[in-house]
Design a protein around this motif. Structure first.
Motif, PDB file in Angstrom:
ATOM      1  N   MET A 190       6.476   8.333   1.475  1.00 25.52           N
ATOM      2  CA  MET A 190       5.768   7.047   1.330  1.00 25.52           C
ATOM      3  C   MET A 190       6.733   5.948   0.902  1.00 25.52           C
ATOM      4  O   MET A 190       6.673   4.829   1.416  1.00 25.52           O
ATOM      5  N   ALA A 191       7.618   6.260  -0.036  1.00 25.82           N
ATOM      6  CA  ALA A 191       8.595   5.264  -0.484  1.00 25.82           C
ATOM      7  C   ALA A 191       9.545   4.893   0.653  1.00 25.82           C
ATOM      8  O   ALA A 191       9.886   3.715   0.828  1.00 25.82           O
ATOM      9  N   ALA A 192       9.953   5.879   1.443  1.00 23.93           N
ATOM     10  CA  ALA A 192      10.816   5.597   2.594  1.00 23.93           C
ATOM     11  C   ALA A 192      10.080   4.728   3.612  1.00 23.93           C
ATOM     12  O   ALA A 192      10.664   3.804   4.194  1.00 23.93           O
ATOM     13  N   GLY A 193       8.796   5.001   3.814  1.00 24.12           N
ATOM     14  CA  GLY A 193       7.997   4.175   4.715  1.00 24.12           C
ATOM     15  C   GLY A 193       7.877   2.744   4.217  1.00 24.12           C
ATOM     16  O   GLY A 193       7.958   1.793   5.002  1.00 24.12           O
ATOM     17  N   SER A 207      -5.796   2.583  -1.954  1.00 20.54           N
ATOM     18  CA  SER A 207      -4.547   1.988  -1.493  1.00 20.54           C
ATOM     19  C   SER A 207      -4.318   2.240  -0.005  1.00 20.54           C
ATOM     20  O   SER A 207      -3.940   1.341   0.739  1.00 20.54           O
ATOM     21  N   LEU A 208      -4.563   3.451   0.433  1.00 20.61           N
ATOM     22  CA  LEU A 208      -4.328   3.790   1.835  1.00 20.61           C
ATOM     23  C   LEU A 208      -5.365   3.184   2.767  1.00 20.61           C
ATOM     24  O   LEU A 208      -5.119   3.052   3.961  1.00 20.61           O
ATOM     25  N   GLY A 209      -6.511   2.783   2.222  1.00 22.27           N
ATOM     26  CA  GLY A 209      -7.559   2.183   3.037  1.00 22.27           C
ATOM     27  C   GLY A 209      -7.126   0.899   3.718  1.00 22.27           C
ATOM     28  O   GLY A 209      -7.695   0.511   4.740  1.00 22.27           O
ATOM     29  N   GLY A 210      -6.130   0.232   3.194  1.00 21.58           N
ATOM     30  CA  GLY A 210      -5.667  -1.000   3.799  1.00 21.58           C
ATOM     31  C   GLY A 210      -4.635  -0.815   4.886  1.00 21.58           C
ATOM     32  O   GLY A 210      -4.316  -1.755   5.613  1.00 21.58           O
ATOM     33  N   LEU A 211      -4.131   0.405   5.036  1.00 16.01           N
ATOM     34  CA  LEU A 211      -3.045   0.612   5.991  1.00 16.01           C
ATOM     35  C   LEU A 211      -3.463   0.509   7.456  1.00 16.01           C
ATOM     36  O   LEU A 211      -2.858  -0.242   8.220  1.00 16.01           O
ATOM     37  N   CYS A 267       0.825  -1.209   0.000  1.00 13.77           N
ATOM     38  CA  CYS A 267       0.000   0.000   0.000  1.00 13.77           C
ATOM     39  C   CYS A 267       0.860   1.261   0.000  1.00 13.77           C
ATOM     40  O   CYS A 267       0.563   2.220  -0.713  1.00 13.77           O
ATOM     41  N   LEU A 268       1.923   1.260   0.784  1.00  4.35           N
ATOM     42  CA  LEU A 268       2.812   2.422   0.799  1.00  4.35           C
ATOM     43  C   LEU A 268       3.513   2.606  -0.546  1.00  4.35           C
ATOM     44  O   LEU A 268       3.647   3.732  -1.042  1.00  4.35           O
ATOM     45  N   ALA A 269       3.951   1.508  -1.151  1.00  5.13           N
ATOM     46  CA  ALA A 269       4.634   1.594  -2.446  1.00  5.13           C
ATOM     47  C   ALA A 269       3.681   2.071  -3.542  1.00  5.13           C
ATOM     48  O   ALA A 269       4.040   2.947  -4.349  1.00  5.13           O
ATOM     49  N   VAL A 270       2.465   1.530  -3.568  1.00  5.57           N
ATOM     50  CA  VAL A 270       1.488   1.961  -4.573  1.00  5.57           C
ATOM     51  C   VAL A 270       1.134   3.428  -4.371  1.00  5.57           C
ATOM     52  O   VAL A 270       1.022   4.190  -5.336  1.00  5.57           O
ATOM     53  N   SER A 271       0.979   3.841  -3.123  1.00  7.08           N
ATOM     54  CA  SER A 271       0.680   5.249  -2.844  1.00  7.08           C
ATOM     55  C   SER A 271       1.810   6.155  -3.315  1.00  7.08           C
ATOM     56  O   SER A 271       1.560   7.220  -3.882  1.00  7.08           O
ATOM     57  N   ALA A 272       3.052   5.725  -3.092  1.00  6.93           N
ATOM     58  CA  ALA A 272       4.195   6.515  -3.560  1.00  6.93           C
ATOM     59  C   ALA A 272       4.172   6.643  -5.076  1.00  6.93           C
ATOM     60  O   ALA A 272       4.387   7.731  -5.620  1.00  6.93           O
ATOM     61  N   LEU A 273       3.880   5.554  -5.751  1.00  7.18           N
ATOM     62  CA  LEU A 273       3.822   5.604  -7.220  1.00  7.18           C
ATOM     63  C   LEU A 273       2.679   6.486  -7.713  1.00  7.18           C
ATOM     64  O   LEU A 273       2.826   7.190  -8.721  1.00  7.18           O
ATOM     65  N   LEU A 311      -6.632  14.693 -11.066  1.00  6.58           N
ATOM     66  CA  LEU A 311      -6.304  14.654  -9.646  1.00  6.58           C
ATOM     67  C   LEU A 311      -7.361  13.873  -8.867  1.00  6.58           C
ATOM     68  O   LEU A 311      -7.025  13.089  -7.981  1.00  6.58           O
ATOM     69  N   VAL A 312      -8.620  14.046  -9.212  1.00  3.51           N
ATOM     70  CA  VAL A 312      -9.695  13.319  -8.533  1.00  3.51           C
ATOM     71  C   VAL A 312      -9.517  11.814  -8.704  1.00  3.51           C
ATOM     72  O   VAL A 312      -9.607  11.046  -7.739  1.00  3.51           O
ATOM     73  N   VAL A 313      -9.253  11.368  -9.913  1.00  4.57           N
ATOM     74  CA  VAL A 313      -9.068   9.938 -10.171  1.00  4.57           C
ATOM     75  C   VAL A 313      -7.856   9.398  -9.415  1.00  4.57           C
ATOM     76  O   VAL A 313      -7.929   8.346  -8.764  1.00  4.57           O
ATOM     77  N   LEU A 314      -6.749  10.112  -9.477  1.00  4.43           N
ATOM     78  CA  LEU A 314      -5.530   9.659  -8.795  1.00  4.43           C
ATOM     79  C   LEU A 314      -5.701   9.654  -7.279  1.00  4.43           C
ATOM     80  O   LEU A 314      -5.236   8.741  -6.604  1.00  4.43           O
ATOM     81  N   ARG A 315      -6.383  10.658  -6.726  1.00  3.42           N
ATOM     82  CA  ARG A 315      -6.616  10.690  -5.279  1.00  3.42           C
ATOM     83  C   ARG A 315      -7.563   9.569  -4.860  1.00  3.42           C
ATOM     84  O   ARG A 315      -7.404   8.992  -3.785  1.00  3.42           O
ATOM     85  N   PHE A 316      -8.548   9.250  -5.697  1.00  5.12           N
ATOM     86  CA  PHE A 316      -9.452   8.136  -5.405  1.00  5.12           C
ATOM     87  C   PHE A 316      -8.670   6.824  -5.352  1.00  5.12           C
ATOM     88  O   PHE A 316      -8.830   6.039  -4.413  1.00  5.12           O
ATOM     89  N   LEU A 317      -7.824   6.590  -6.334  1.00  5.44           N
ATOM     90  CA  LEU A 317      -7.013   5.368  -6.348  1.00  5.44           C
ATOM     91  C   LEU A 317      -6.075   5.323  -5.146  1.00  5.44           C
ATOM     92  O   LEU A 317      -5.885   4.267  -4.532  1.00  5.44           O
ATOM     93  N   MET A 318      -5.516   6.465  -4.778  1.00  3.52           N
ATOM     94  CA  MET A 318      -4.641   6.501  -3.615  1.00  3.52           C
ATOM     95  C   MET A 318      -5.435   6.218  -2.343  1.00  3.52           C
ATOM     96  O   MET A 318      -4.942   5.535  -1.437  1.00  3.52           O
ATOM     97  N   GLY A 319      -6.650   6.704  -2.260  1.00  3.10           N
ATOM     98  CA  GLY A 319      -7.503   6.419  -1.111  1.00  3.10           C
ATOM     99  C   GLY A 319      -7.786   4.933  -0.969  1.00  3.10           C
ATOM    100  O   GLY A 319      -7.808   4.397   0.139  1.00  3.10           O
TER     101      GLY A 319
END
Length: 125
Positions: free
Chosen positions: A112-115, A49-53, A19-25, A39-47
């Motif tokens: 995110m990548a460092a995490g 990904s982050l939902g599993g953290l 999830c952290l790696a996908v969010s970084a990408l 931006l809306v589409v990318l933020r939705f996809l990031m959400g």
């Protein structure tokens, strides 16, 4: 819930790192959007990904600390989460105002990548 099922199958550490790696990408193209819908589409996809953290982090804490201090550690985790929810936008607003929004997205990408790298290394130990 799908990330929770995946975590049960492949392990919570793996989902955290993924999830952290996908969010970084996903943060990289956010720095270069030219339209609001992008931006809306990318933020939705990031959400997504982050939902599993958060559930995976709670599970890792529960399984790796003694029962007598589990509540204490989960409290620290929640406190860190809320501290980040305050400090992140403040720092992002400062950086965005002085350097530009592109730097906010790219800087967050580096974090995110460092995490992801740190969690991958911690999982191996």
């Amino acid at each position: 819930s799908r990330l929770g099922k995946l975590a049960d199958r492949v392990g919570h550490w793996n989902v955290i790192v993924g999830c952290l790696a996908v969010s970084a990408l996903l943060l990289i193209p956010q720095a270069f959007v030219t339209s609001g819908w992008q931006l809306v589409v990318l933020r939705f996809l990031m959400g997504l990904s982050l939902g599993g953290l958060l559930p995976c982090i709670a599970s890792v804490i529960r399984h790796n600390v003694p029962e007598r201090v589990a509540g204490n550690m989960l409290g620290y985790s929640t406190s860190a989460q809320y501290t980040g929810q305050v400090a992140g936008p403040l720092l992002g607003g400062f950086v965005g105002g002085h350097i530009g929004m592109r730097a906010v997205f790219l800087g967050t990408c580096v974090l995110m990548a460092a995490g992801a790298a740190w969690n991958w290394a911690a999982k191996r130990r």
